[in-house]
Design an enzyme around this catalytic site. Sequence first.
Site, PDB file in Angstrom:
ATOM      1  N   LYS A  30       0.853  -1.190   0.000  1.00  0.00           N
ATOM      2  CA  LYS A  30       0.000   0.000   0.000  1.00  0.00           C
ATOM      3  C   LYS A  30       0.887   1.237   0.000  1.00  0.00           C
ATOM      4  CE  LYS A  30      -2.929   2.803   2.810  1.00  0.00           C
ATOM      5  NZ  LYS A  30      -3.471   3.030   4.149  1.00  0.00           N
ATOM      6  N   GLY A  48      -7.667   9.079  10.330  1.00  0.00           N
ATOM      7  CA  GLY A  48      -7.874   9.131  11.776  1.00  0.00           C
ATOM      8  C   GLY A  48      -8.913  10.139  12.241  1.00  0.00           C
TER       9      GLY A  48
END
Lengths: 257, 67
Positions: free
Chosen positions: A100, A161
């Site tokens: 990723k 987040g």
Amino acid sequence: MKKDIFKVAGKVLKSRLIVGTGKYKSFYETAKAVKASGAAMVTVAVRRVNILDKKKPILTDYLNPKKIIYLPNTAGCFNSEEALRTLRLAREMGGWKLVKLEVLGDKKTLYPNMIETIKSTKTLVKEGFKVMVYCTDDPLLAKKLEDNGASAIMPLASPIGSGLGLQNKVNISLIIKQSKVPVIVDAGIGTPSDATIAMELGCEGVLVNSAIANAKKPILMAQAFKDAVYSGRNSFLAGRMEQNYFAIPSSPSKGLI
Amino acid sequence: MAKIQLNGKKVSIKSNYSIFDLLKRYKLSNKKVAIEHNGIIIPRTNYKKKFLKSNDKVEIVTFIGGG
């Protein structure tokens, strides 16, 4: 009905939920939450070994990379050079070619630097990596990534987040409609219902970390996400009803007394 | 004796010390790690052949939790 298979870069994954392994209180909790989530793939970061404490356990002691697919990420990298260095080390560690990529552009928003991201994607693909790419929700840039050989497009729902959920459903839908590789919503998911909405839009999968790790009961939340992603996918496959501006009665008017 | 920089810290090693010896010292021989020696990634098969000298920079990395 045809079996619903989720495939990324030729790998079949038994769950459409991919989970991150950061922010947990302990490796024990990480392993428990991953298990409860039913995920077949987890993201991991590459960092220096703590040489001062020889006995300190490491992640692989708790999550066996032979049993679950490790997806090394480049979290914390702010340019192409750092990202490439990290993923080359990850490949050396265990032969990981499926990775990723995330190249960040700004410390406050952790928004992806798409110029560096596209550049890195090109290089990694050339080196034989299969690259799942964290990106903005701009359809043109997403297309550019696909044209440069990305194995999956991973647009953010909202900042990493933040837990703000899907902020631009229209853009995510546009990316889904144009992409031939899987679109996986990454970053910003706050609740299982956010994940369901992403799946109902037609995303092939979602990646969740903070929403599980920062929950009061992470293991229960992992289970909730598992169900939410499953439901969202089924809802997408079932095809939603048409929306109308006026009421349409559910009971027949014929035979009314 | 030689002094190397390991993961940003100064570490003393004996002479004729290989990367393999270094991993053994930190009980990392059987762990999933990767090594960078002066900016170059060292393939696993070369750990015994690669000897360290003073001022070498070595990075040992592993997987940690991340999103």
